[in-house]
Motif scaffolding. Sequence first.
Motif, PDB file in Angstrom:
ATOM      1  N   GLN A   1      29.311  50.229  44.023  1.00  0.00           N
ATOM      2  CA  GLN A   1      29.802  49.319  42.992  1.00  0.00           C
ATOM      3  C   GLN A   1      31.324  49.322  42.924  1.00  0.00           C
ATOM      4  OE1 GLN A   1      28.454  47.111  40.967  1.00  0.00           O
ATOM      5  NE2 GLN A   1      26.244  47.505  41.115  1.00  0.00           N
ATOM      6  N   GLU A   2      31.916  50.514  42.894  1.00  0.00           N
ATOM      7  CA  GLU A   2      33.372  50.626  42.808  1.00  0.00           C
ATOM      8  C   GLU A   2      34.029  49.989  44.023  1.00  0.00           C
ATOM      9  OE1 GLU A   2      37.149  51.797  41.312  1.00  0.00           O
ATOM     10  OE2 GLU A   2      35.177  51.732  40.336  1.00  0.00           O
ATOM     11  N   THR A   3      33.463  50.241  45.202  1.00  0.00           N
ATOM     12  CA  THR A   3      34.030  49.701  46.435  1.00  0.00           C
ATOM     13  C   THR A   3      33.971  48.182  46.431  1.00  0.00           C
ATOM     14  OG1 THR A   3      33.331  51.697  47.621  1.00  0.00           O
ATOM     15  CG2 THR A   3      33.876  49.754  48.945  1.00  0.00           C
ATOM     16  N   ALA A   4      32.821  47.632  46.081  1.00  0.00           N
ATOM     17  CA  ALA A   4      32.666  46.176  46.059  1.00  0.00           C
ATOM     18  C   ALA A   4      33.618  45.539  45.051  1.00  0.00           C
ATOM     19  CB  ALA A   4      31.223  45.806  45.733  1.00  0.00           C
ATOM     20  N   GLN A   5      33.744  46.128  43.883  1.00  0.00           N
ATOM     21  CA  GLN A   5      34.624  45.576  42.858  1.00  0.00           C
ATOM     22  C   GLN A   5      36.076  45.581  43.326  1.00  0.00           C
ATOM     23  OE1 GLN A   5      33.798  44.035  40.093  1.00  0.00           O
ATOM     24  NE2 GLN A   5      31.599  44.486  40.126  1.00  0.00           N
ATOM     25  N   ARG A   6      36.484  46.628  43.998  1.00  0.00           N
ATOM     26  CA  ARG A   6      37.863  46.702  44.473  1.00  0.00           C
ATOM     27  C   ARG A   6      38.133  45.668  45.563  1.00  0.00           C
ATOM     28  NH1 ARG A   6      41.135  51.586  43.805  1.00  0.00           N
ATOM     29  NH2 ARG A   6      40.262  52.872  42.139  1.00  0.00           N
ATOM     30  N   ILE A   7      37.175  45.488  46.471  1.00  0.00           N
ATOM     31  CA  ILE A   7      37.346  44.472  47.514  1.00  0.00           C
ATOM     32  C   ILE A   7      37.402  43.084  46.891  1.00  0.00           C
ATOM     33  CG2 ILE A   7      36.255  43.375  49.515  1.00  0.00           C
ATOM     34  CD1 ILE A   7      35.158  46.180  50.243  1.00  0.00           C
ATOM     35  N   ALA A   8      36.503  42.804  45.968  1.00  0.00           N
ATOM     36  CA  ALA A   8      36.482  41.492  45.314  1.00  0.00           C
ATOM     37  C   ALA A   8      37.782  41.230  44.566  1.00  0.00           C
ATOM     38  CB  ALA A   8      35.287  41.398  44.371  1.00  0.00           C
ATOM     39  N   ALA A   9      38.292  42.234  43.882  1.00  0.00           N
ATOM     40  CA  ALA A   9      39.541  42.070  43.137  1.00  0.00           C
ATOM     41  C   ALA A   9      40.707  41.805  44.081  1.00  0.00           C
ATOM     42  CB  ALA A   9      39.807  43.308  42.289  1.00  0.00           C
ATOM     43  N   TYR A  10      40.707  42.498  45.214  1.00  0.00           N
ATOM     44  CA  TYR A  10      41.785  42.291  46.183  1.00  0.00           C
ATOM     45  C   TYR A  10      41.761  40.858  46.712  1.00  0.00           C
ATOM     46  CZ  TYR A  10      45.315  43.688  49.570  1.00  0.00           C
ATOM     47  OH  TYR A  10      46.488  43.802  50.274  1.00  0.00           O
ATOM     48  N   VAL A  11      40.566  40.382  47.064  1.00  0.00           N
ATOM     49  CA  VAL A  11      40.438  39.027  47.612  1.00  0.00           C
ATOM     50  C   VAL A  11      40.781  37.987  46.549  1.00  0.00           C
ATOM     51  CG1 VAL A  11      38.775  37.367  48.555  1.00  0.00           C
ATOM     52  CG2 VAL A  11      38.827  39.722  49.411  1.00  0.00           C
ATOM     53  N   ALA A  12      40.447  38.242  45.297  1.00  0.00           N
ATOM     54  CA  ALA A  12      40.813  37.320  44.228  1.00  0.00           C
ATOM     55  C   ALA A  12      42.330  37.195  44.112  1.00  0.00           C
ATOM     56  CB  ALA A  12      40.212  37.774  42.902  1.00  0.00           C
ATOM     57  N   ALA A  13      43.015  38.327  44.288  1.00  0.00           N
ATOM     58  CA  ALA A  13      44.476  38.325  44.189  1.00  0.00           C
ATOM     59  C   ALA A  13      45.141  37.742  45.433  1.00  0.00           C
ATOM     60  CB  ALA A  13      44.976  39.745  43.951  1.00  0.00           C
ATOM     61  N   LYS A  14      44.499  37.895  46.590  1.00  0.00           N
ATOM     62  CA  LYS A  14      45.044  37.377  47.846  1.00  0.00           C
ATOM     63  C   LYS A  14      43.910  36.742  48.644  1.00  0.00           C
ATOM     64  CE  LYS A  14      48.272  38.640  51.555  1.00  0.00           C
ATOM     65  NZ  LYS A  14      47.606  37.921  52.674  1.00  0.00           N
ATOM     66  N   PRO A  15      43.596  35.489  48.353  1.00  0.00           N
ATOM     67  CA  PRO A  15      42.405  34.849  48.953  1.00  0.00           C
ATOM     68  C   PRO A  15      42.443  34.722  50.469  1.00  0.00           C
ATOM     69  CG  PRO A  15      43.155  33.637  47.022  1.00  0.00           C
ATOM     70  CD  PRO A  15      44.234  34.631  47.344  1.00  0.00           C
ATOM     71  N   ASP A  16      43.637  34.770  51.064  1.00  0.00           N
ATOM     72  CA  ASP A  16      43.738  34.642  52.517  1.00  0.00           C
ATOM     73  C   ASP A  16      43.944  35.990  53.188  1.00  0.00           C
ATOM     74  OD1 ASP A  16      46.279  35.089  51.565  1.00  0.00           O
ATOM     75  OD2 ASP A  16      47.260  33.616  52.867  1.00  0.00           O
ATOM     76  N   SER A  17      43.367  37.027  52.617  1.00  0.00           N
ATOM     77  CA  SER A  17      43.543  38.385  53.130  1.00  0.00           C
ATOM     78  C   SER A  17      43.024  38.545  54.553  1.00  0.00           C
ATOM     79  CB  SER A  17      42.805  39.387  52.230  1.00  0.00           C
ATOM     80  OG  SER A  17      43.416  39.502  50.971  1.00  0.00           O
ATOM     81  N   LEU A  18      43.700  39.395  55.315  1.00  0.00           N
ATOM     82  CA  LEU A  18      43.191  39.888  56.592  1.00  0.00           C
ATOM     83  C   LEU A  18      42.494  41.207  56.296  1.00  0.00           C
ATOM     84  CD1 LEU A  18      42.928  39.845  59.678  1.00  0.00           C
ATOM     85  CD2 LEU A  18      45.204  40.907  59.818  1.00  0.00           C
ATOM     86  N   LEU A  19      41.181  41.226  56.482  1.00  0.00           N
ATOM     87  CA  LEU A  19      40.351  42.367  56.113  1.00  0.00           C
ATOM     88  C   LEU A  19      39.814  43.068  57.360  1.00  0.00           C
ATOM     89  CD1 LEU A  19      38.238  40.691  53.276  1.00  0.00           C
ATOM     90  CD2 LEU A  19      40.362  41.984  53.033  1.00  0.00           C
ATOM     91  N   CYS A  20      39.697  44.370  57.282  1.00  0.00           N
ATOM     92  CA  CYS A  20      39.040  45.155  58.324  1.00  0.00           C
ATOM     93  C   CYS A  20      37.988  46.005  57.633  1.00  0.00           C
ATOM     94  CB  CYS A  20      40.052  46.029  59.061  1.00  0.00           C
ATOM     95  SG  CYS A  20      39.308  47.064  60.351  1.00  0.00           S
ATOM     96  N   LEU A  21      36.719  45.689  57.877  1.00  0.00           N
ATOM     97  CA  LEU A  21      35.615  46.332  57.176  1.00  0.00           C
ATOM     98  C   LEU A  21      34.763  47.107  58.173  1.00  0.00           C
ATOM     99  CD1 LEU A  21      34.510  43.363  54.870  1.00  0.00           C
ATOM    100  CD2 LEU A  21      36.221  45.140  54.410  1.00  0.00           C
ATOM    101  N   ALA A  22      34.568  48.384  57.896  1.00  0.00           N
ATOM    102  CA  ALA A  22      33.819  49.243  58.803  1.00  0.00           C
ATOM    103  C   ALA A  22      32.338  48.912  58.798  1.00  0.00           C
ATOM    104  CB  ALA A  22      34.014  50.702  58.405  1.00  0.00           C
TER     105      ALA A  22
END
Length: 241
Positions: free
Chosen positions: A14-35
């Motif tokens: 839950q914490e991980t998902a919320q943090r990722i979602a918040a990051y993308v909300a703040a920067k919608p064009d993020s370059l993400l690397c997800l394991a």
Amino acid sequence: MNVEIKQNYEEVSQETAQRIAAYVAAKPDSLLCLAAGNTPLGAYRILREMAQEKKVDFSRCTFVGLDEWAGMDRHSDGSAQEMMYRDFFDPLGIRPEQIVYFDAASDDLEAECRRIDAYIEANGPIDLMLLGIGVNGHLGLNEPGVDFASRSHVTALSETTVTVGQKYFKESRELTGGVTLGIAQVMESRTVLLVASGENKAAAVRGMLHGEVTNALPASILQRHADCTAIVDKAAAGAAE
């Protein structure tokens, strides 16, 4: 390094998902690397649910792969890409042009490393990287002994990784090596989230958080990252408290 200790795996997810979602909300064009791997699966399930409820939108993000077993591609059973397409990309409708991965089935893995490095150089740095930690302290396939200055590279696998890696395959597979982003690209990422769950990760987590910074335990380098949060459950934190 910041540390969030949660009661159990579900709270970690839950914490991980919320943090990722918040990051993308703040920067919608993020370059993400997800394991890939088992530990992030709970977070990916929650992100799928959030996307269905319009609480997160990945449509402008780009995704770069962390690592892959040598000789495998997105259609190989147990490959990192196969897992990510199944559990994240396909359910979320991520478009092919949003996804940049190593082709580890290529005859020229060094060229693949140069291609991924060039892409990150042109489009990066990575905004947010989500990592797990191996029982031997590896990050991605950056195994013990890795050069902390490394970028994308072809890597030999430790006996521990070959043994533990069998859990991803329906039948025993000969794992001959891998390709991975390097520690330099981990450290250049703007934000790093590291997730760990279970007693089998406790010794590695302890070393990561409290041991000396050494390439004998690659994850220890995260002590020097400017914005890294370890999100671990009580079992994984047991030897770190």
